[in-house]
Design a protein around this motif. Structure first.
Motif, PDB file in Angstrom:
ATOM      1  N   THR A   1       0.829  -1.209   0.000  1.00  0.00           N
ATOM      2  CA  THR A   1       0.000   0.000   0.000  1.00  0.00           C
ATOM      3  C   THR A   1       0.864   1.261   0.000  1.00  0.00           C
ATOM      4  OG1 THR A   1      -0.283  -0.149   2.403  1.00  0.00           O
ATOM      5  CG2 THR A   1      -2.058  -1.031   1.027  1.00  0.00           C
ATOM      6  N   ASP A   2       1.973   1.237   0.720  1.00  0.00           N
ATOM      7  CA  ASP A   2       2.875   2.386   0.710  1.00  0.00           C
ATOM      8  C   ASP A   2       3.429   2.614  -0.700  1.00  0.00           C
ATOM      9  OD1 ASP A   2       4.513   4.457   2.206  1.00  0.00           O
ATOM     10  OD2 ASP A   2       6.117   3.238   1.305  1.00  0.00           O
ATOM     11  N   PHE A   3       3.863   1.549  -1.352  1.00  0.00           N
ATOM     12  CA  PHE A   3       4.384   1.657  -2.716  1.00  0.00           C
ATOM     13  C   PHE A   3       3.315   2.223  -3.653  1.00  0.00           C
ATOM     14  CE2 PHE A   3       4.771   0.070  -6.995  1.00  0.00           C
ATOM     15  CZ  PHE A   3       6.085   0.393  -7.323  1.00  0.00           C
ATOM     16  N   LEU A   4       2.112   1.678  -3.579  1.00  0.00           N
ATOM     17  CA  LEU A   4       1.036   2.111  -4.473  1.00  0.00           C
ATOM     18  C   LEU A   4       0.644   3.565  -4.223  1.00  0.00           C
ATOM     19  CD1 LEU A   4      -1.059  -1.162  -4.343  1.00  0.00           C
ATOM     20  CD2 LEU A   4       0.233  -0.309  -6.313  1.00  0.00           C
ATOM     21  N   GLN A   5       0.590   3.979  -2.973  1.00  0.00           N
ATOM     22  CA  GLN A   5       0.244   5.364  -2.657  1.00  0.00           C
ATOM     23  C   GLN A   5       1.318   6.340  -3.138  1.00  0.00           C
ATOM     24  OE1 GLN A   5      -0.542   5.017   1.541  1.00  0.00           O
ATOM     25  NE2 GLN A   5      -2.700   4.545   1.205  1.00  0.00           N
TER      26      GLN A   5
ATOM     27  N   LYS B   1      -0.978   8.392  -8.244  1.00  0.00           N
ATOM     28  CA  LYS B   1      -1.735   9.514  -7.689  1.00  0.00           C
ATOM     29  C   LYS B   1      -3.148   9.073  -7.330  1.00  0.00           C
ATOM     30  CE  LYS B   1       0.571  13.448  -9.661  1.00  0.00           C
ATOM     31  NZ  LYS B   1       0.392  14.725 -10.317  1.00  0.00           N
ATOM     32  N   ASN B   2      -3.623   9.612  -6.229  1.00  0.00           N
ATOM     33  CA  ASN B   2      -4.991   9.351  -5.762  1.00  0.00           C
ATOM     34  C   ASN B   2      -5.302   7.870  -5.596  1.00  0.00           C
ATOM     35  OD1 ASN B   2      -5.495  12.168  -5.897  1.00  0.00           O
ATOM     36  ND2 ASN B   2      -5.911  11.970  -8.085  1.00  0.00           N
ATOM     37  N   PHE B   3      -4.308   7.087  -5.239  1.00  0.00           N
ATOM     38  CA  PHE B   3      -4.534   5.646  -5.080  1.00  0.00           C
ATOM     39  C   PHE B   3      -5.647   5.375  -4.076  1.00  0.00           C
ATOM     40  CE2 PHE B   3      -3.802   1.692  -2.751  1.00  0.00           C
ATOM     41  CZ  PHE B   3      -3.951   0.787  -3.793  1.00  0.00           C
TER      42      PHE B   3
ATOM     43  N   ASP C   1      -9.832  -1.062  -9.401  1.00  0.00           N
ATOM     44  CA  ASP C   1      -8.696  -0.313  -9.934  1.00  0.00           C
ATOM     45  C   ASP C   1      -7.455  -0.485  -9.049  1.00  0.00           C
ATOM     46  OD1 ASP C   1     -10.155   0.639 -12.116  1.00  0.00           O
ATOM     47  OD2 ASP C   1     -10.889   2.361 -10.966  1.00  0.00           O
ATOM     48  N   LYS C   2      -7.658  -0.543  -7.748  1.00  0.00           N
ATOM     49  CA  LYS C   2      -6.540  -0.776  -6.827  1.00  0.00           C
ATOM     50  C   LYS C   2      -5.900  -2.134  -7.099  1.00  0.00           C
ATOM     51  CE  LYS C   2      -8.107   2.009  -2.919  1.00  0.00           C
ATOM     52  NZ  LYS C   2      -8.526   1.985  -1.506  1.00  0.00           N
TER      53      LYS C   2
ATOM     54  N   LEU D   1      -2.094  -2.909  -8.311  1.00  0.00           N
ATOM     55  CA  LEU D   1      -1.243  -3.849  -7.583  1.00  0.00           C
ATOM     56  C   LEU D   1      -0.692  -4.905  -8.531  1.00  0.00           C
ATOM     57  CD1 LEU D   1      -0.064  -5.131  -4.978  1.00  0.00           C
ATOM     58  CD2 LEU D   1      -2.238  -6.365  -4.761  1.00  0.00           C
ATOM     59  N   GLN D   2      -1.538  -5.450  -9.360  1.00  0.00           N
ATOM     60  CA  GLN D   2      -1.108  -6.472 -10.315  1.00  0.00           C
ATOM     61  C   GLN D   2      -0.036  -5.917 -11.248  1.00  0.00           C
ATOM     62  OE1 GLN D   2      -4.173  -7.929 -12.993  1.00  0.00           O
ATOM     63  NE2 GLN D   2      -3.234  -9.956 -12.973  1.00  0.00           N
ATOM     64  N   GLN D   3      -0.244  -4.722 -11.729  1.00  0.00           N
ATOM     65  CA  GLN D   3       0.719  -4.071 -12.611  1.00  0.00           C
ATOM     66  C   GLN D   3       2.050  -3.852 -11.891  1.00  0.00           C
ATOM     67  OE1 GLN D   3      -0.714  -0.363 -14.187  1.00  0.00           O
ATOM     68  NE2 GLN D   3       1.321   0.308 -14.790  1.00  0.00           N
ATOM     69  N   ALA D   4       1.996  -3.384 -10.656  1.00  0.00           N
ATOM     70  CA  ALA D   4       3.213  -3.127  -9.884  1.00  0.00           C
ATOM     71  C   ALA D   4       3.986  -4.418  -9.624  1.00  0.00           C
ATOM     72  CB  ALA D   4       2.867  -2.442  -8.565  1.00  0.00           C
TER      73      ALA D   4
END
Length: 125
Positions: A50-54, A58-60, A67-68, A72-75
Motif C-alpha cells: 500500500t505504501d508503494f502504491l500510494q 496519484k490518488n490511489f 482499480d486498486k 497492484l497487479q501491474q506493480a
C-alpha cells in the motif's frame, strides 16, 4: 534457542486436510512453509504494497477496489525492486534449511510467491 528454532516455534500452524497426500517437495514447501510465513508477515506485506502504491500512483486511496487491484497487479509484474523487497520479507523468515531449498528452487517458488502475495494483498485493499 537458536534462530531456526525461534522461527519454527513462532509460526502459526497451518491445517491441511490429508497432508500425507502432498508428495511433491515444492508443494510441501508451499503449503507448510510459505503459507505460514505469509500469514506471519501479512501486515508487513500489506503495508509495503500500500505504501508503494500510494507513492507511485496519484490518488490511489480514492480509487475503486477493482482499480486498486489492477494497479497492484501491474506493480507486482513490472516493478522488480518491489518484488525483490517482498521476496526478501518472506526469505528473512525461513530457516537455514528452508532457505537452502528456496535458493535451489527460487524461480518456481518466486512465481508461486508472486501469486500468493497478489491474492493476499488484493483481498485486503
Amino acid at each position: 534457542m537458536n534462530r531456526d528454532e525461534f522461527l519454527l516455534h513462532n509460526r502459526p500452524e497451518i491445517v491441511i486436510e490429508n497432508p500425507e497426500s502432498i508428495r511433491e517437495d515444492l508443494s510441501k514447501f508451499q503449503n507448510f512453509t510459505l503459507r505460514a510465513v505469509l500469514k506471519v508477515q501479512n501486515d508487513v506485506l500489506l503495508r509495503i504494497c500500500t505504501d508503494f502504491l500510494q507513492k507511485n500512483y496519484k490518488n490511489f486511496s480514492q480509487q475503486q477496489s477493482l482499480d486498486k487491484v489492477k494497479l497492484l497487479q501491474q506493480a507486482l509484474k513490472s516493478n522488480i525492486q518491489l518484488k525483490t523487497l517482498l521476496f526478501g520479507v518472506i526469505a528473512g523468515f525461513l530457516t537455514s534449511q528452508e532457505l537452502d531449498f528456496y535458493l535451489q528452487n527460487a524461480s518456481e517458488i518466486n512465481k508461486r510467491l508472486s501469486a500468493f502475495i497478489f491474492k493476499r494483498v488484493s483481498e485486503q485493499l
